[in-house]
Design a protein around this motif. Sequence first.
Motif, mmCIF file in Angstrom:
data_model
loop_
_atom_site.group_PDB
_atom_site.id
_atom_site.type_symbol
_atom_site.label_atom_id
_atom_site.label_comp_id
_atom_site.label_asym_id
_atom_site.label_seq_id
_atom_site.Cartn_x
_atom_site.Cartn_y
_atom_site.Cartn_z
ATOM 1 N N ARG A 73 121.451 -10.901 60.062
ATOM 2 C CA ARG A 73 121.440 -9.699 59.225
ATOM 3 C C ARG A 73 120.264 -8.797 59.605
ATOM 4 O O ARG A 73 120.420 -7.572 59.713
ATOM 5 N N HIS A 74 119.093 -9.398 59.790
ATOM 6 C CA HIS A 74 117.907 -8.615 60.146
ATOM 7 C C HIS A 74 118.101 -7.923 61.499
ATOM 8 O O HIS A 74 117.773 -6.733 61.661
ATOM 9 N N THR A 75 118.649 -8.667 62.460
ATOM 10 C CA THR A 75 118.864 -8.091 63.791
ATOM 11 C C THR A 75 119.894 -6.974 63.754
ATOM 12 O O THR A 75 119.701 -5.907 64.353
ATOM 13 N N ALA A 76 121.014 -7.219 63.047
ATOM 14 C CA ALA A 76 122.091 -6.222 62.989
ATOM 15 C C ALA A 76 121.642 -4.957 62.270
ATOM 16 O O ALA A 76 121.976 -3.838 62.689
ATOM 17 N N THR A 101 124.558 -3.523 57.279
ATOM 18 C CA THR A 101 125.551 -4.415 57.867
ATOM 19 C C THR A 101 125.763 -5.616 56.952
ATOM 20 O O THR A 101 124.806 -6.185 56.431
ATOM 21 N N GLU A 102 127.028 -6.008 56.764
ATOM 22 C CA GLU A 102 127.363 -7.161 55.938
ATOM 23 C C GLU A 102 127.497 -8.401 56.818
ATOM 24 O O GLU A 102 128.197 -8.367 57.835
ATOM 25 N N VAL A 103 126.815 -9.472 56.425
ATOM 26 C CA VAL A 103 126.868 -10.734 57.171
ATOM 27 C C VAL A 103 127.266 -11.838 56.215
ATOM 28 O O VAL A 103 126.677 -11.994 55.144
ATOM 29 N N GLN A 104 128.264 -12.619 56.607
ATOM 30 C CA GLN A 104 128.799 -13.665 55.732
ATOM 31 C C GLN A 104 129.049 -14.930 56.543
ATOM 32 O O GLN A 104 129.654 -14.888 57.616
ATOM 33 N N GLU A 105 128.557 -16.065 56.039
ATOM 34 C CA GLU A 105 128.798 -17.341 56.694
ATOM 35 C C GLU A 105 130.179 -17.855 56.321
ATOM 36 O O GLU A 105 130.604 -17.780 55.166
ATOM 37 N N GLY A 117 128.889 -23.054 61.515
ATOM 38 C CA GLY A 117 128.307 -22.179 62.522
ATOM 39 C C GLY A 117 129.075 -20.899 62.736
ATOM 40 O O GLY A 117 128.821 -20.174 63.709
ATOM 41 N N GLN A 118 130.025 -20.591 61.861
ATOM 42 C CA GLN A 118 130.806 -19.369 61.972
ATOM 43 C C GLN A 118 130.211 -18.297 61.064
ATOM 44 O O GLN A 118 129.903 -18.559 59.899
ATOM 45 N N VAL A 119 130.081 -17.093 61.582
ATOM 46 C CA VAL A 119 129.492 -15.982 60.840
ATOM 47 C C VAL A 119 130.344 -14.746 61.055
ATOM 48 O O VAL A 119 130.782 -14.465 62.187
ATOM 49 N N LEU A 120 130.578 -14.022 59.962
ATOM 50 C CA LEU A 120 131.345 -12.781 60.017
ATOM 51 C C LEU A 120 130.391 -11.615 59.826
ATOM 52 O O LEU A 120 129.638 -11.567 58.843
ATOM 53 N N VAL A 121 130.399 -10.675 60.752
ATOM 54 C CA VAL A 121 129.510 -9.513 60.708
ATOM 55 C C VAL A 121 130.365 -8.249 60.634
ATOM 56 O O VAL A 121 131.256 -8.049 61.479
ATOM 57 N N ARG A 122 130.096 -7.403 59.636
ATOM 58 C CA ARG A 122 130.830 -6.143 59.479
ATOM 59 C C ARG A 122 129.872 -4.972 59.665
ATOM 60 O O ARG A 122 128.930 -4.802 58.897
ATOM 61 N N PHE A 123 130.142 -4.178 60.677
ATOM 62 C CA PHE A 123 129.352 -2.988 60.935
ATOM 63 C C PHE A 123 130.046 -1.773 60.335
ATOM 64 O O PHE A 123 131.274 -1.654 60.438
ATOM 65 N N PRO A 124 129.299 -0.863 59.711
ATOM 66 C CA PRO A 124 129.920 0.326 59.109
ATOM 67 C C PRO A 124 130.586 1.204 60.166
ATOM 68 O O PRO A 124 130.284 1.114 61.363
ATOM 69 N N LEU A 125 131.488 2.065 59.704
ATOM 70 C CA LEU A 125 132.171 3.019 60.578
ATOM 71 C C LEU A 125 131.157 3.999 61.148
ATOM 72 O O LEU A 125 130.342 4.565 60.418
ATOM 73 N N GLN A 126 131.201 4.205 62.471
ATOM 74 C CA GLN A 126 130.266 5.099 63.144
ATOM 75 C C GLN A 126 130.963 6.383 63.565
ATOM 76 O O GLN A 126 132.137 6.374 63.944
ATOM 77 N N PRO A 127 130.255 7.507 63.488
ATOM 78 C CA PRO A 127 130.861 8.782 63.882
ATOM 79 C C PRO A 127 131.011 8.881 65.402
ATOM 80 O O PRO A 127 130.273 8.244 66.158
ATOM 81 N N ALA A 156 122.487 -8.589 71.736
ATOM 82 C CA ALA A 156 121.637 -9.326 70.807
ATOM 83 C C ALA A 156 122.103 -10.758 70.563
ATOM 84 O O ALA A 156 121.281 -11.655 70.346
ATOM 85 N N PHE A 157 123.435 -10.998 70.605
ATOM 86 C CA PHE A 157 123.951 -12.294 70.148
ATOM 87 C C PHE A 157 124.612 -13.133 71.230
ATOM 88 O O PHE A 157 124.990 -14.284 70.972
ATOM 89 N N ASP A 158 124.781 -12.607 72.427
ATOM 90 C CA ASP A 158 125.462 -13.370 73.476
ATOM 91 C C ASP A 158 124.763 -14.674 73.810
ATOM 92 O O ASP A 158 125.407 -15.668 74.167
#
Length: 314
Positions: A70-73, A81-85, A90-100, A115-117
């Motif tokens: 969450r801090h990195t995103a 950014t929404e982060v949910q385990e 070890g599975q994490v769901l990351v939602r990034f807001p809509l970008q223009p 950042a996450f690879d």
Amino acid sequence: MRLLRLWPDESHFDFMRFRRVTFPLSAVMSVVTLVLFLTVGLNFGIDFKGGTLVELQAKAGHTADVAEIRHTANGFGFGETEVQELGGQGQVLVRFPLQPGEQGQTAVMQKAHAAFDAGYDFRRTETVGPRVSGELVQSGTVGVVLSVLAVLLYLWFRFERELALGAIVGTLHDIVLTVGVFIITRIEFNMTSIAAILTIVGYSLNETVVVFDRTRELMRRYKTIPVVELLNLSINSTMSRTVMTSLSTTLSLVALVLFGGEAIKGFAVVMLCGVVICTYSAIFVSTPALIYIGLRLSGSKASHREAGVPQAAE
């Protein structure tokens, strides 16, 4: 061989005595749900809000650190950014807001990979643009509204006026409280949620029609029975079927909640709550509503007085 009976055939339980508690309680819960809907709102998913969804899986030897992700995103500069385990594996769901802009979502994915690879595998990536999300909102809303109107229209022509009004009250009650489940639990509201609501509407219709069909049948058979006694008889005579249907459906949904995985867990939880709501509604909301609406039999006025239904002035 004796058949299993979950409810006695010749029961005489007085369900209607609870109406002075359950009916106001349901009214309060419905009003609270409407207030929460206007103030808190639904937790709309990427289908409706647009944006980018990324599902990460921690690689061998690594652990999923939700706080660090969450801090990195959030440091990408793309907004909150929404982060949910998911499931604790070890599975994490990351939602990034809509970008223009056309390149907005591409920039999101580039920074996410950079950042996450090293510690995570990208198992799933979904991107929904503003045009697509807007079309989904419009089509989903129109679909739900038309479906509900079709159900209410069916109920109006299916039953006599009082029975139709009672069935409509119960169906609307079930829809409102189901939306309340989404608001309180913060389960993501997406296109699958639309399917859950429409399924619950169908289940609610089924439960109500079974009880009211028996009510109408008994109305033709007994002309002078008090209304309260008639409604109790209707529920008791269909209770065995109601219990069997609700129990079998509940067991299936509990299995989905426990073993179905994160992909359908939200859908299963809402459906499970919906089955409970619909069963409760058919017994303690739709049927008692007939008393307040003013269901009348063709018998003596004494029956109306005993049922607590006001008589028309002569």
